[in-house]
Design an enzyme around this catalytic site. Structure first.
Site, PDB file in Angstrom:
ATOM      1  N   HIS A  84      43.016  32.758  32.451  1.00 44.28           N
ATOM      2  CA  HIS A  84      44.419  32.843  32.888  1.00 44.28           C
ATOM      3  C   HIS A  84      44.960  31.507  33.381  1.00 44.28           C
ATOM      4  O   HIS A  84      46.168  31.347  33.509  1.00 44.28           O
ATOM      5  CB  HIS A  84      44.551  33.885  33.998  1.00 44.28           C
ATOM      6  CG  HIS A  84      44.305  35.278  33.522  1.00 44.28           C
ATOM      7  ND1 HIS A  84      45.301  36.218  33.415  1.00 44.28           N
ATOM      8  CD2 HIS A  84      43.185  35.890  33.066  1.00 44.28           C
ATOM      9  CE1 HIS A  84      44.796  37.358  32.953  1.00 44.28           C
ATOM     10  NE2 HIS A  84      43.504  37.183  32.732  1.00 44.28           N
ATOM     11  N   ASP A  92      50.289  24.941  35.965  1.00 44.18           N
ATOM     12  CA  ASP A  92      50.159  26.401  36.024  1.00 44.18           C
ATOM     13  C   ASP A  92      49.826  26.899  34.615  1.00 44.18           C
ATOM     14  O   ASP A  92      50.444  26.456  33.644  1.00 44.18           O
ATOM     15  CB  ASP A  92      51.491  27.021  36.490  1.00 44.18           C
ATOM     16  CG  ASP A  92      51.298  28.376  37.177  1.00 44.18           C
ATOM     17  OD1 ASP A  92      50.361  29.108  36.805  1.00 44.18           O
ATOM     18  OD2 ASP A  92      52.094  28.698  38.083  1.00 44.18           O
TER      19      ASP A  92
END
Ligand code: ADP
Ligand code: F6P
Length: 446
Positions: free
Chosen positions: A148, A357
């Protein structure tokens, strides 16, 4: 015994906020499989139980496991290293040992609940060794892995002690998924550099099997967010928020993040402070709401970030605030999803400015919430979301001037162009929601 098993550090039960559980909860619910994970509390291992149609198989972590595996190797070594080393990664032998032991515990718990030939989907950086361990114990399984968070450039990954073991661990999977194509390519380059393998595009032969590495950009449950956004009560809350923050104020800016040093919260606040200082915006017309959810608060870098942010919030409100009216509302709190959506609906400008991110689901949630096609998104180039949402006002968060430029551009843009941008972003997010992400991954996994 289960035909489909999700394996993740956290269980979808009373979990704190975070992209992983938000994304996977709806999928586990609809597939009715099992979920192997930790409750989030040390020394706690409830008996297996059912939760919203999912068989929950808890894995126990002792207090020392939490220190070494979770706060240590996962969140003080791998997390910062994989996020461009924006804080220096710390390396400790005892943490690596605990990480391996806990990964083994997860692999054993998984092997005990997976049916013959089951599909197992392992998630994220806390469990990099699990696919390899599971492959050895249960060669009958179909194993997928999804990361992720970002996968670092080869030069950075090479700093990781026992780096080859981590690559071998991931190669235990049949399919290794990443947020970005470049991440998959970095991983493939490492298989050559560390193991002398010869990848052919997305595939590489390893120990008599073929392993595929590919990008699957994750997304959100669009229907859930749109449903909340259409709820009259949520809309009333959004209107009330605007009133509470000063009905005559033209501009509401919003940030929603875990309090994490990768999120660029201090840079964002600094840029806002400078806009107030140079008179570009004033306390009479604008207000920033920053929701910063407590996260990993026993890790030193997170405590330091909290101190930095709170000092800066105090300085800005002290310098530019008035009695009964401050320019910055800082909430070190969690919020329900309905409350978050009310904030999204109320906000004219959403600030999503991470230094790095993997994806950033908050950006996608904001877009999904704006059924009215209103609002503007200021988005860091260094998020996975930026590759899909190029109608946002893209900024480099390392450059305060560029952050300010992005915010000012969002303020200055007329409603017609803002609507056109939001419409295009909404089309993208609605067409690629989390169901499609999971289906794409599981179809390729086979
Ligand atoms: P990360 O996975 O690094 O936390 P993401 O932006 O990808 O970052 O995902 C964060 C998820 O957590 C989103 O679904 C968001 O709605 C949720 N979230 C963030 N802050 C809060 C909060 N204060 N209260 C509730 N949920 C939150
Ligand atoms: O991928 C982001 C992520 O690290 C997830 O793995 C995690 O569950 C979430 O953020 C929240 O972090 P934590 O589980 O450490 O509270």
């Amino acid at each position: 015994m289960n035909q489909f098993v999700v394996v993740a550090n956290r269980l979808p039960v009373d979990a704190g906020p975070g992209g992983l559980v938000s994304a996977l909860q709806p999928i586990a619910r609809s597939s009715g499989g099992a979920w192997v994970g930790w409750t989030g509390n040390p020394d706690e291992r409830p008996e297996p139980f059912e939760h919203e149609g999912v068989h929950i198989q808890p894995v126990e972590l002792t207090g020392e496991d939490v220190d070494h595996y979770y706060e240590g190797q996962s969140n003080s070594t791998i997390w910062p290293l994989f996020h461009d080393a924006v804080e220096p990664p710390v390396h400790r032998r005892a943490w690596r040992v605990a990480y391996e032991a806990v990964n083994r515990r997860f692999a054993e718990a998984t092997a005990s609940v997976a049916a013959e030939g089951a599909t197992v989907w392992v998630h994220d950086y806390q469990l990099l060794l699990v696919p390899g361990m599971l492959r050895r114990a249960r060669p009958d399984l179909r194993i997928g892995f999804f990361l992720h968070i970002p996968f670092p450039p080869v030069e950075l990954f090479m700093q990781l002690p026992r780096r080859t073991e981590f690559v071998r661990g991931l190669l235990g999977a049949d399919l290794v998924g990443f947020q970005q194509p470049l991440a998959a390519q970095n991983f493939m380059r490492l298989t050559t550099q560390l193991l002398g393998l010869h990848p052919q595009g997305e595939r590489v032969a390893y120990e008599g099997r073929t392993v595929t590495a590919r990008a699957f950009p994750i997304s959100i449950d669009v229907a859930e967010i749109e449903g909340l956004a259409a709820d009259p009560e949520v809309q009333r809350d959004a209107a009330q928020l605007r009133k509470d923050l000063g009905g005559d104020r033209r501009l509401l800016l919003l940030g929603v993040d875990r309090l994490d040093y990768t999120k660029g919260i201090d840079q964002r606040i600094e840029a806002y402070g400078e806009l107030l200082a140079d008179g570009t915006i004033s306390n009479d017309e604008a207000v920033l709401v920053q929701v910063a959810t407590p996260s990993r608060m026993r890790v030193a870098q997170y405590q330091q970030l909290r101190e930095r942010v709170e000092r800066e919030v105090g300085r800005i409100n002290g310098e530019f605030g008035d009695v009964g009216r401050v320019p910055l509302h800082y909430l070190f709190q969690s919020r329900t999803r309905a409350e978050l959506v009310a904030l999204y609906l109320a906000a004219d400008i959403m600030l999503v400015t991470p230094l790095r991110d993997g994806m950033n689901l908050v950006a996608k949630e904001y877009v999904a919430a704006r059924r009215d096609e209103g609002g503007a998104l200021v988005l860091s180039e260094f998020t996975g979301a930026a590759s899909e949402l190029d109608d946002a006002f893209l900024v480099n968060p390392y450059d305060v001037d560029d952050l300010k430029r992005g915010i000012v551009a969002a303020i200055a843009t007329g409603p017609e162009e803002l609507t056109a941008r939001m419409r295009r972003m909404r089309e993208r997010v609605r067409a690629h929601d989390v169901d499609r992400w999971a289906r794409d991954f599981l179809d390729v996994l086979g």
